[in-house]
Design an enzyme around this catalytic site. Sequence first.
Site, short mmCIF file in Angstrom:
data_model
loop_
_atom_site.label_atom_id
_atom_site.label_comp_id
_atom_site.label_asym_id
_atom_site.label_seq_id
_atom_site.Cartn_x
_atom_site.Cartn_y
_atom_site.Cartn_z
N HIS A 72 0.84 -1.20 0.00
CA HIS A 72 0.00 0.00 0.00
C HIS A 72 0.88 1.25 0.00
O HIS A 72 1.76 1.40 0.84
CB HIS A 72 -0.91 0.02 1.23
CG HIS A 72 -2.12 -0.85 1.08
ND1 HIS A 72 -3.24 -0.72 1.88
CD2 HIS A 72 -2.40 -1.86 0.23
CE1 HIS A 72 -4.15 -1.62 1.52
NE2 HIS A 72 -3.65 -2.32 0.52
N TYR A 199 -9.50 5.42 7.49
CA TYR A 199 -9.67 5.77 8.90
C TYR A 199 -10.71 6.89 8.97
O TYR A 199 -10.50 7.97 8.40
CB TYR A 199 -8.35 6.27 9.49
CG TYR A 199 -7.29 5.22 9.66
CD1 TYR A 199 -7.06 4.62 10.89
CD2 TYR A 199 -6.47 4.84 8.59
CE1 TYR A 199 -6.07 3.66 11.06
CE2 TYR A 199 -5.48 3.88 8.74
CZ TYR A 199 -5.29 3.29 9.98
OH TYR A 199 -4.30 2.35 10.14
N LYS A 295 0.91 -0.25 15.05
CA LYS A 295 2.28 -0.32 15.56
C LYS A 295 2.58 -1.55 16.41
O LYS A 295 3.76 -1.85 16.63
CB LYS A 295 2.59 0.94 16.40
CG LYS A 295 2.71 2.19 15.57
CD LYS A 295 3.92 2.14 14.67
CE LYS A 295 3.80 3.08 13.51
NZ LYS A 295 4.01 2.47 12.22
#
Length: 388
Positions: A72, A199, A295
């Site tokens: 991506h 998002y 993360k």
Amino acid sequence: MRTQVLIVGSGPSGLLLGQLLAGIGIDNVILERVDRDHLLSRVRAGVLEQGTVELLDEAGAGERMHAEGLPHDGFAVAFDNRLHRIDLHALTGKRVMVYGQTEMTRDLVEKREQAGLTPVFEAANVALHDISSNPFVTYEKDGQSHRIDCDFIAGCDGYHGVSRKSVPDGALQSFERVYPFGWLGVLAEVPPASHELIYANHERGFALCSMRSMTRSRYYIQCPIDEKVEDWSDDRFWDELRRRLPEASAAAVTTGPSFEKSIAPLRSFVAEPMQFGKLSLVGDAAHIVPPTGAKGLNLAASDVRYLFSGLREFYADGSMAGMDAYSGRALARVWKAVRFSWWMTTMLHRFPEGGAFGQRIQEAELDYLVHSRAASTALAENYVGLPY
């Protein structure tokens, strides 16, 4: 029995460390409390930083990822009924790889099995002993007690594992932030709503459109922490998800029966130092971040990178310099990722105590983010992964 490095936990960090060590001839044994099938059924994260991809390649376990994973170059932030694209590659020269943690774990397990180094599955009552000087580990398997002496222990057994609990009281300092909401997530065998992640910040709460492949989608919505997953039918979930997306994105959502549905609480947690004597904590055993910044898995991989470097130096040169530096090096990167994950979470979610003032601050933050190249670059640099 004796080995050089004893690894507790066969999640991605434990398997990755074991594979890297085996590749340079350092003996290691991995203990895992669950069976193989259970390990490979866990549904987890799926966005890999470029550094994580490179580590998998170094471990010789990246072939299927490159064949089936989805590179991506960017993602979208949705607010005000519009999509705003963050071009990761244009801003940083890097990209991320969408590849499920379950698939990464399978690749590493199979590589280890091919080398005749199968983890010890269903190891019960694992206990760490004398971790300050002459470490050894005991466990039970098939009704028999076993002991393994070692030079070092890598605690890769997660937040609830035995490794961190084995450190003497008072030797670690913990930092924690618990968020007042959770993520309700579903997996469904449907094509994703977009070829990149979305998002979404919405007055009804956060939403995320993600995927594991071009035929398997992963969606999340923010929900109260006390929600019950059984109260959410598939139809109710799809309706709520679409309400929180821009109209064009909502229309692109393909619905279908979910095959996994769960609610995950969100927290930030760090225990430091990440080392005590001959025990080094890795990944979730030492730190937890909310998944907003993608993360968690990548921080575990960076811990592995630092620990592997220290172990390689010790066995090649007899120097403890790299091992002594492990905690400081790892924590410097951990805290930056904790900050980024906290920032993404506060910017995109609705907080019960935020009120009208908090909403206006979010709106100003988002507007600045997408109209400032400097702000977009800061986001992109953190998202693709800060340098090691």
